[in-house]
Enzyme design. Structure first.
Site, PDB file in Angstrom:
ATOM      1  N   GLY A 100       4.560   2.779   9.085  1.00 43.29           N
ATOM      2  CA  GLY A 100       4.708   3.576   7.882  1.00 43.29           C
ATOM      3  C   GLY A 100       6.134   3.866   7.465  1.00 43.29           C
ATOM      4  CD  GLU A 101       8.314   1.829   3.426  1.00 43.26           C
ATOM      5  OE1 GLU A 101       9.398   1.995   2.823  1.00 43.26           O
ATOM      6  OE2 GLU A 101       7.412   1.093   3.008  1.00 43.26           O
ATOM      7  CG  ASP A 113      -1.928   1.109   1.240  1.00 45.54           C
ATOM      8  OD1 ASP A 113      -1.877   1.958   0.333  1.00 45.54           O
ATOM      9  OD2 ASP A 113      -2.756   1.151   2.161  1.00 45.54           O
ATOM     10  CG  HIS A 114       4.433   1.631  -1.199  1.00 46.74           C
ATOM     11  ND1 HIS A 114       5.789   1.728  -1.404  1.00 46.74           N
ATOM     12  CD2 HIS A 114       4.282   0.850  -0.113  1.00 46.74           C
ATOM     13  CE1 HIS A 114       6.431   1.031  -0.483  1.00 46.74           C
ATOM     14  NE2 HIS A 114       5.539   0.486   0.320  1.00 46.74           N
ATOM     15  CG  ASN A 145       4.648   4.761   0.819  1.00 48.79           C
ATOM     16  OD1 ASN A 145       4.760   4.827  -0.392  1.00 48.79           O
ATOM     17  ND2 ASN A 145       5.168   3.781   1.542  1.00 48.79           N
TER      18      ASN A 145
END
Length: 321
Positions: free
Chosen positions: A106-107, A37-38, A110
């Site tokens: 998260g990251e 999911d990005h 994104n």
């Protein structure tokens, strides 16, 4: 027996292709599927980032039996936890109970798109734990009012609830996230075959729960072509989670991986069509105690050949692990 899954990699294929790939994975006999999911690919060479939740809705209708899962969604920046709860409940209904909600902290890659900044890791974990609590209350059918350290919810409710709420998984990479997962998750998610992570999860309440890993592979009858493709599209992966979570975009990942050589990637990723090499790459996950392993075939245009080969050769060999 460890269950073997297929990854819909949204960074390397468009939405229609992703749905056709998971249909083929179901036909090939994979035990489950996951989707990334990005909002960005890690590298420009990958070239895609469609909306994972629309892909999931289409996949739920196009398939019949293969379980679906996010691997993983961040419910704290791009998405408010109330919105994630609604999306997950709807996907569970559309898939007739085949959906699991994988969550993570998260990251930057994104989550930066909403302009909310990127706090320290311990703050992101606090936000994730608060978000999981909100999502569980929504799944329980409550009228939710919440004023917490990170989120506000005003009179929220899910009007379409599945018969069974989606199980919630939490991605882990260290002691704090393992403790959070043990307290609040139905299953644990990791990308490295580290027994220590699973032990820490067990110590905080995770004993007996599913544990899901993920492994990149690069099938091609031409091993040199496989190594070239793996280096082009997955050299970023050797940076490690503490680094990868902080980088803000594909240019940063390209610069951070500039010194990574093709042979470095080939040491970490099984490349070619040697079944034994692929089985040996899965073996550490089995030895560590993972109950499920999702494979990532590198290369958006090489999914169908991989799936045909997996059905004929790889999956039968992995069933014998």
């Amino acid at each position: 027996m460890t269950r073997i899954g297929y990854t819909m990699m949204t960074e390397q294929a468009g939405p229609r292709e992703l749905v056709s790939h998971v249909v083929a994975a179901e036909s090939a006999g994979f035990d489950f599927s996951v989707v990334s999911d990005h909002s960005f690919p890690w590298l420009a060479e990958q070239g895609h980032a469609p909306y994972a939740w629309t892909v999931l809705g289409a996949a739920a209708q196009a398939t019949d039996t293969i379980p679906l899962m996010t691997y993983v969604t961040c419910p704290t920046f791009r998405y408010h936890p109330v919105v994630v709860a609604q999306k997950a409940a709807t996907t569970q209904i559309l898939s007739e109970g085949r959906f699991r909600l994988g969550l993570g902290s998260g990251e930057n890659l994104n989550e930066h798109v909403v302009g909310a900044g990127w706090p320290a890791a311990h703050v992101r974990l606090e936000m994730l734990e608060e978000a999981v609590g909100i999502i569980r209350r929504m799944f329980a059918g409550e009228d939710v009012n919440h004023h917490g350290a990170h989120f506000d919810v005003a009179n929220a409710r899910l009007w379409d609830l599945p018969e069974e709420p989606p199980p919630i998984g939490v991605a882990v990479s260290g002691p704090r996230s393992c403790a959070l997962a043990g307290r609040s998750a139905d299953l644990v998610i990791a990308t490295e075959p580290e027994r220590e992570l699973l032990d820490a999860f067990d110590e905080h309440g995770g004993a007996g729960k599913p544990r899901i890993g993920q492994l990149p592979v690069c099938y091609d009858p031409d091993r040199e072509a496989a190594v070239t493709r793996a280096h082009e599209q997955f050299r970023w992966a050797l940076g490690g989670w503490p680094v990868n979570a902080e980088l803000p975009g594909p240019t940063s990942f390209d610069q951070a991986s500039r010194r990574t050589r093709p042979e470095d990637v080939a040491e970490a990723v099984p490349c070619g069509d040697d079944v034994d090499a692929f089985v040996d790459a899965v073996r550490p996950y089995v030895a560590a105690g993972f109950t499920e392993v999702a494979l990532v075939q590198i290369g958006g245009d090489r999914q169908l050949p991989f799936l045909k080969w997996a059905e004929a050769e790889l999956l039968p060999a992995l069933r014998n692990l």
